[in-house]
Design a protein around this motif. Sequence first.
Motif, PDB file in Angstrom:
ATOM      1  N   ARG A 185      -0.857   5.291  -0.259  1.00 35.78           N
ATOM      2  CA  ARG A 185      -1.516   4.155   0.389  1.00 35.78           C
ATOM      3  C   ARG A 185      -1.849   4.482   1.846  1.00 35.78           C
ATOM      4  O   ARG A 185      -2.904   4.098   2.360  1.00 35.78           O
ATOM      5  N   GLU A 186      -0.938   5.195   2.509  1.00 32.11           N
ATOM      6  CA  GLU A 186      -1.164   5.534   3.914  1.00 32.11           C
ATOM      7  C   GLU A 186      -2.309   6.526   4.091  1.00 32.11           C
ATOM      8  O   GLU A 186      -3.018   6.493   5.090  1.00 32.11           O
ATOM      9  N   SER A 199      -8.409   9.946  -4.332  1.00 32.79           N
ATOM     10  CA  SER A 199      -8.148  11.132  -3.510  1.00 32.79           C
ATOM     11  C   SER A 199      -8.623  12.428  -4.161  1.00 32.79           C
ATOM     12  O   SER A 199      -8.442  13.504  -3.603  1.00 32.79           O
ATOM     13  N   GLY A 200      -9.242  12.318  -5.337  1.00 32.32           N
ATOM     14  CA  GLY A 200      -9.747  13.509  -6.004  1.00 32.32           C
ATOM     15  C   GLY A 200      -8.679  14.302  -6.741  1.00 32.32           C
ATOM     16  O   GLY A 200      -8.862  15.495  -7.025  1.00 32.32           O
ATOM     17  N   GLY A 201      -7.573  13.649  -7.067  1.00 33.53           N
ATOM     18  CA  GLY A 201      -6.509  14.338  -7.800  1.00 33.53           C
ATOM     19  C   GLY A 201      -6.903  14.643  -9.230  1.00 33.53           C
ATOM     20  O   GLY A 201      -7.957  14.223  -9.704  1.00 33.53           O
ATOM     21  N   GLU A 202      -6.039  15.399  -9.911  1.00 33.69           N
ATOM     22  CA  GLU A 202      -6.358  15.796 -11.277  1.00 33.69           C
ATOM     23  C   GLU A 202      -6.558  14.567 -12.173  1.00 33.69           C
ATOM     24  O   GLU A 202      -5.755  13.642 -12.159  1.00 33.69           O
ATOM     25  N   ILE A 225     -12.800  -0.497  -4.585  1.00 39.43           N
ATOM     26  CA  ILE A 225     -12.703  -0.181  -6.019  1.00 39.43           C
ATOM     27  C   ILE A 225     -12.482  -1.433  -6.861  1.00 39.43           C
ATOM     28  O   ILE A 225     -12.534  -1.366  -8.084  1.00 39.43           O
ATOM     29  N   ALA A 226     -12.252  -2.564  -6.213  1.00 34.62           N
ATOM     30  CA  ALA A 226     -12.164  -3.821  -6.972  1.00 34.62           C
ATOM     31  C   ALA A 226     -13.535  -4.295  -7.418  1.00 34.62           C
ATOM     32  O   ALA A 226     -13.633  -5.185  -8.267  1.00 34.62           O
ATOM     33  N   VAL A 227     -14.611  -3.697  -6.866  1.00 38.01           N
ATOM     34  CA  VAL A 227     -15.963  -4.104  -7.230  1.00 38.01           C
ATOM     35  C   VAL A 227     -16.300  -3.533  -8.605  1.00 38.01           C
ATOM     36  O   VAL A 227     -16.295  -2.312  -8.791  1.00 38.01           O
ATOM     37  N   ALA A 258      -2.526   5.230 -10.171  1.00 42.62           N
ATOM     38  CA  ALA A 258      -3.570   5.970 -10.889  1.00 42.62           C
ATOM     39  C   ALA A 258      -4.896   5.875 -10.136  1.00 42.62           C
ATOM     40  O   ALA A 258      -5.621   6.875 -10.006  1.00 42.62           O
ATOM     41  N   ASP A 259      -5.219   4.694  -9.612  1.00 41.15           N
ATOM     42  CA  ASP A 259      -6.449   4.528  -8.824  1.00 41.15           C
ATOM     43  C   ASP A 259      -6.400   5.372  -7.555  1.00 41.15           C
ATOM     44  O   ASP A 259      -7.395   5.995  -7.170  1.00 41.15           O
ATOM     45  N   LEU A 260      -5.246   5.388  -6.904  1.00 43.81           N
ATOM     46  CA  LEU A 260      -5.111   6.158  -5.670  1.00 43.81           C
ATOM     47  C   LEU A 260      -5.278   7.652  -5.935  1.00 43.81           C
ATOM     48  O   LEU A 260      -5.896   8.372  -5.147  1.00 43.81           O
ATOM     49  N   ILE A 261      -4.747   8.124  -7.055  1.00 45.92           N
ATOM     50  CA  ILE A 261      -4.915   9.533  -7.423  1.00 45.92           C
ATOM     51  C   ILE A 261      -6.392   9.839  -7.639  1.00 45.92           C
ATOM     52  O   ILE A 261      -6.919  10.852  -7.173  1.00 45.92           O
TER      53      ILE A 261
END
Length: 577
Positions: A84-85, A22-25, A95-97, A16-19
């Motif tokens: 991830r790649e 990347s600017g996903g929906e 984003i852990a901050v 969910a964070d990766l989405i």
Amino acid sequence: MSRANEEVEAVLQEYADLIAISGGEGFRARAYEKAARAIGGHPADVAGMGVDGLREIPGVGRSIAAKVVEYLRSGRIGEVERAREEIPAGVRELIAVPTLGPRKAMVLHEELGISSVDQLAEAVRAERLRDLKGFGERTEENILHGIDLLRRAGGGRVLISTAMDEAERIVAALLAVGGCVRCAYAGSLRRMRETIGDIDVLVAAERAGPFMDALAALPDTAEVIAHGGKKTSVRTREGLQVDLRVLPPESWGAGLQYFTGSKAHNIRTRRIAVRRGLKLSEYGLSDAETGRTVASETEEEVYGRLGLPWIPPPLREDRGEIAAGLRGELPELVEERDIRGDLHTHTDLTDGLAPLEDMVAAAAARGYAYYAVTDHAPDLAMQRMTAEKILAQRARLRALDRRHRGMRLLHGTELNIGPDGGLDWPDDFLAGFDVCVASVHSRFDQSPEALTRRIVRACENPHVKILGHPTTRRIGRRPGLDADFDAVFAACARTGTALEVNSHPERLDLCDEDILRAKRYGVRFAIDSDAHSTTHLPYLRYGVGTAQRGWLTADDVINTWPLTRLRRFLAKGRGRA
């Protein structure tokens, strides 16, 4: 080892964070977040479940279920690996901050080439962020504070719930080893601190070898750091260091006292021993001249020879407990068995994971005398609450109440405290609830003066009887509100509003230090689970531990009271305009 549920929850939350990065929906990221929470809070272990079984979990559709099955079979999810790649590892670190969201992390990487927390801190100090769109001086201050939180929560420290699960599994395994007289965890975990650096485990036995070997051979042991005759240290798959010491049975009490700590508390007890011509160590309390042991088998015996009563571990922080013990003024701390009911819980009507009937049945199984359901009110728009929905829930709850003769059901709501201190529903509608919890859920960036006025105004509403998670902090993720909490505590005392000790391990809000401050104003408290799943109800133990660290007694806590006394408290003041 951790349940598969927690592993799946972590990987879905990461996706969910990766989405989001990347600017996903947004709806897609939220779907994975919801599925992650649902699986993490699901009471049954998902290991071995197929797609059809997983789809029975609320929020888990066919596509997500297929990914979960892929992970359970192979330990990876192809789409997550590809995501991830595509996204630099540095951005994932950012984003852990706390206070820094995924999109801002990506902007920092693309515009300034920032790919680590250290680079971020350096850029803030050089004032390089304030020229970026959406950033400013206040944003820089928040980011620096978030970095400080992250670093203070780091260093291998984990939430108490993670450490407790690990410790209890290890203790159970060692108790089964032949020759074990006693076994317990000690250290900061026994003192119920909110985060734990490592786990201390003690065994009382005549022979140490079998226990040292057993710890090294446990399935959850990932690495043996040291293996010796007096101490063995391992690292678990969760990354926690566990230190095991085996003591002679006759030294159990002294060893337990010594390794429970805290360091400052132990310094005080050793000074008392010296003044009495004694020497205190992990092996016993002995005469300083002759070396003869005078106390060692039990903690009570050790403290007694020092002229003290037994001091509960959560108090052992050198915050006045020694002086209180010498005066005979230690409080009789609230215990989990004193709690008669839970006054802040949620169902799947809003953001909970379990239906009303399941939550009520789980509460009844805990032996409660009363239980409140407090789903969110409409100002949290994503919950889509309406007056019609909450009234329909009330009707269902009243019908259930007639079937649960041994446990009274209370219908409540968790109100959102708006930016000006206003609440979701008008007073005439609030009058129909048995209990109203009010909490801040947004606009954390207001000035200290505005935040203080906002919370105080909510407490002055006669229908608000509990201030939920008062500081809004999330341990290691979000700081508490920058409000004048002394003014808030005074207002709660004046208006008869209880302060919540929220038991969720990520919150523990109020914390022990705030409880100590608030108690001086004469306020009451409510220890609640804020459960969003049946598996969250047992979190109450962590709230009780935090309350103990704040020196609370059962009489300080409204949900230890009989229902008749609690109802009088909840009704008090409702007549005022």
